[in-house]
Design an enzyme around this catalytic site. Structure first.
Site, short mmCIF file in Angstrom:
data_model
loop_
_atom_site.label_atom_id
_atom_site.label_comp_id
_atom_site.label_asym_id
_atom_site.label_seq_id
_atom_site.Cartn_x
_atom_site.Cartn_y
_atom_site.Cartn_z
N HIS A 54 0.84 -1.22 0.00
CA HIS A 54 0.00 0.00 0.00
C HIS A 54 0.87 1.27 0.00
O HIS A 54 0.51 2.26 0.65
CB HIS A 54 -0.96 0.01 1.20
CG HIS A 54 -1.96 -1.10 1.17
ND1 HIS A 54 -3.16 -1.02 0.48
CD2 HIS A 54 -1.94 -2.34 1.71
CE1 HIS A 54 -3.83 -2.16 0.62
NE2 HIS A 54 -3.11 -2.98 1.35
N ASN A 98 -10.27 -3.18 1.98
CA ASN A 98 -9.90 -3.14 0.57
C ASN A 98 -11.15 -2.90 -0.27
O ASN A 98 -12.26 -2.86 0.26
CB ASN A 98 -9.28 -4.48 0.15
CG ASN A 98 -7.80 -4.56 0.46
OD1 ASN A 98 -7.11 -3.54 0.53
ND2 ASN A 98 -7.31 -5.77 0.65
N TYR A 107 0.07 -4.45 11.79
CA TYR A 107 -0.08 -3.03 11.44
C TYR A 107 0.61 -2.11 12.44
O TYR A 107 1.44 -1.29 12.05
CB TYR A 107 -1.56 -2.68 11.22
CG TYR A 107 -2.03 -3.12 9.85
CD1 TYR A 107 -2.02 -4.46 9.49
CD2 TYR A 107 -2.42 -2.19 8.90
CE1 TYR A 107 -2.41 -4.87 8.23
CE2 TYR A 107 -2.82 -2.60 7.63
CZ TYR A 107 -2.81 -3.94 7.30
OH TYR A 107 -3.19 -4.33 6.05
#
Ligand code: NDP
Length: 487
Positions: free
Chosen positions: A55, A128, A338
């Protein structure tokens, strides 16, 4: 005219010169004491922070989320407790595999990450534009992403790596079918849906838990690019999606999405044909209809891209009271991965950067660390328990425990139907796609698989055709015909 601002050093000293270095006489050399020069060059050397491994290329905008339907029977989340409630949001859209300078119209899933700044903390829905994902176990993620990046020797993208991996991991098939349909090349970020993709849970005021999927439906309508258009735009306007978003918002043409949920009860989850926590599967709408929640509007491009978009840090672990996790394995992996990525890219205090900072006050005992800029808790105690502060851990925020299925757990247990990678891709091809979409999907797959090369070409193609055949025999025949091979 605005009153002119004084040029300063970074330490605030008003300064007289931006371009000319201090020299010993007009011909130089430069004096070591020119600290303004050092500061300028040294800061320039440090302008880049690590690129996101996935990303990397993205666009972002602020906006609002407004609740339009009462779903308080499912959740006690303060934000969703009343029709008309509103909060500020920040959204980052992205491609996945390409580097920061890559083209916006690559065939790739699109990231659709939303940060809701609620009165009870930030809620990140880090999804997404597709309702499913390639793999269902986080242990596979690094291998999978390597196949979407560059060949270790040639440093070229490699269709051979990609299809070798797909063909050896048939659980990728559902996402592959979506990716190679024209939805794999959306027309900018405004004309695509977003999905939370994982199964989450909602917990209501009676501490009852249901399983939930989140859907953002574009109110601009789904619009896609065909293969030729996407290819052409890669050359003529590689920042196509960024431009589209910035220009639409500048024109006051604010994009909107309707947030909806699907709800599955505990009882339904035990009877569901597939594992409800398997991210390679959807929940059919006919069994689990969409329920309205609210509308999101994007209406403000950040004044500074790096400050807000490049430094934005989303994490599926950022949930709020009333919205919980699930046993979805990939979700469980992302809860770790993350924040770990943000600590690496932005530092231990990434949550203090303005775009990441919750709007409500934070009270905890974590202190110090690089780039601590929020006062660091001031004079308040930095340990617990203590006799001085009045911070309480409020037991009413505790959730009922996640239900387990009660059988003795084997660490590598498999679910019934875990290996059914084919029913839903087949439905997508036969039931959902129009004839034109079917033709385009087959064409996109043939075009991509034609890039497979080397001694394993036939083996990889045959293995992948086998998967397509199990999803739909006609699909496999059409692809084989396009590739000019026999099944
Ligand atoms: P439905 O006929 O009720 O809905 C089909 C869904 O597919 C719609 O949400 C539609 O989005 C979406 N869609 C249409 N074309 C594509 C495409 N090329 N790629 C991805 N999504 C697309 O179907 P079911 O719920 O019975 O599911 C059938 C199949 O539809 C699934 O196997 C799955 O592949 C796909 N799908 C299902 C979703 C779900 O949550 N149930 C979500 C998305 C896809 P829109 O309405 O915005 O046009």
């Amino acid at each position: 005219m605005d009153k002119k601002k004084k040029l300063t050093t970074t330490a605030g000293r008003p300064y007289h010169e931006v371009e000319d270095s201090q020299t010993a006489g007009p011909r130089g050399p430069i004096l070591l004491q020119d600290y303004y020069l050092h500061e300028k060059l040294a800061h320039f050397n440090r302008e880049r922070i690590p690129e996101r491994v996935v990303h990397a290329k993205g666009a972002g905008a602020f906006g609002t989320f407004t609740v339009t339907n009462d779903i308080s029977r499912y959740t006690r989340a303060e934000l969703l407790s009343k029709v008309g409630n509103q909060c500020r949001v920040f959204v980052r859209f992205s491609t996945v595999g390409g580097e920061k300078g890559s083209a916006d119209t690559e065939r790739d899933p699109r990231g659709f990450a939303v940060k809701f700044y609620t009165e009870e903390g930030n809620w990140d829905l880090v999804g997404n534009n597709t309702p499913v994902f390639f793999i269902k176990d986080p242990k596979k993620f690094p291998d999978f992403i390597h196949t979407q990046k560059r060949d270790p020797k040639t440093n070229l993208k490699s269709a051979t790596m990609t299809w070798d991996y797909f063909s050896l991991n048939p659980e990728t098939l559902h996402q592959v079918m979506i990716l190679y349909s024209d939805r794999g090349t959306p027309d900018g970020y405004r004309h695509m849906n977003g999905y939370g993709s994982h199964t989450f849970s909602m917990i209501n005021g009676r501490d009852e838990r249901v399983w939930v999927k989140f859907h953002f439906k574009t109110l601009q309508g789904n619009r896609t690019l065909n293969r030729q258009q996407a290819e052409e735009l890669k050359g003529t306007d590689p920042d196509y999606a960024q431009r589209d978003l910035v220009e639409a918002i500048a024109d006051g043409n604010f994009p909107k999405w309707a947030l909806k949920i699907q709800v599955m009860t505990q009882e339904q989850s035990r009877l569901f044909k597939w594992n409800p926590f398997d991210i390679t599967k959807v929940w059919p709408h006919s069994e689990f209809p969409l329920i309205d929640v609210g509308v999101m509007e994007l209406n403000e491009i950040p004044a500074n891209y790096f400050a807000d978009v490049e430094q934005a840090a989303f994490a599926p672990s950022h949930t709020i009271d009333g919205i919980g996790l699930s046993p979805d394995k990939l979700l469980q992996g992302r809860i770790f991965a993350y924040p770990d990525a943000h600590r690496y890219r932005l530092g231990a205090n990434y949550h203090q950067i303005p775009v990441n900072r919750p709007l409500n006050p934070v009270n905890h005992y974590m202190r110090d660390g690089q780039m601590n800029v929020d006062g660091n808790g001031g004079a308040a105690p930095n340990y617990y328990p203590n006799s001085f502060d009045s911070i309480e851990a409020d037991i009413t925020y505790r959730e009922s425990p996640l239900p387990l299925d009660g059988k003795p757990a084997d660490a590598y247990d498999r679910n019934e139907n875990d290996d059914d990678h084919f029913t839903q891709p087949g439905l997508l091809f036969r039931k959902v796609m129009t004839e034109k979409e079917q033709i385009n999907t087959v064409g996109n797959i043939v075009d991509a698989m034609n890039g497979i090369s080397g001694p394993k070409r036939d083996e990889i193609i045959q293995r992948q055709l086998g998967h397509f055949h199990q999803a739909d025999p006609d699909l496999a025949i059409l692809i084989a015909k396009g590739l000019n091979v026999k099944i």
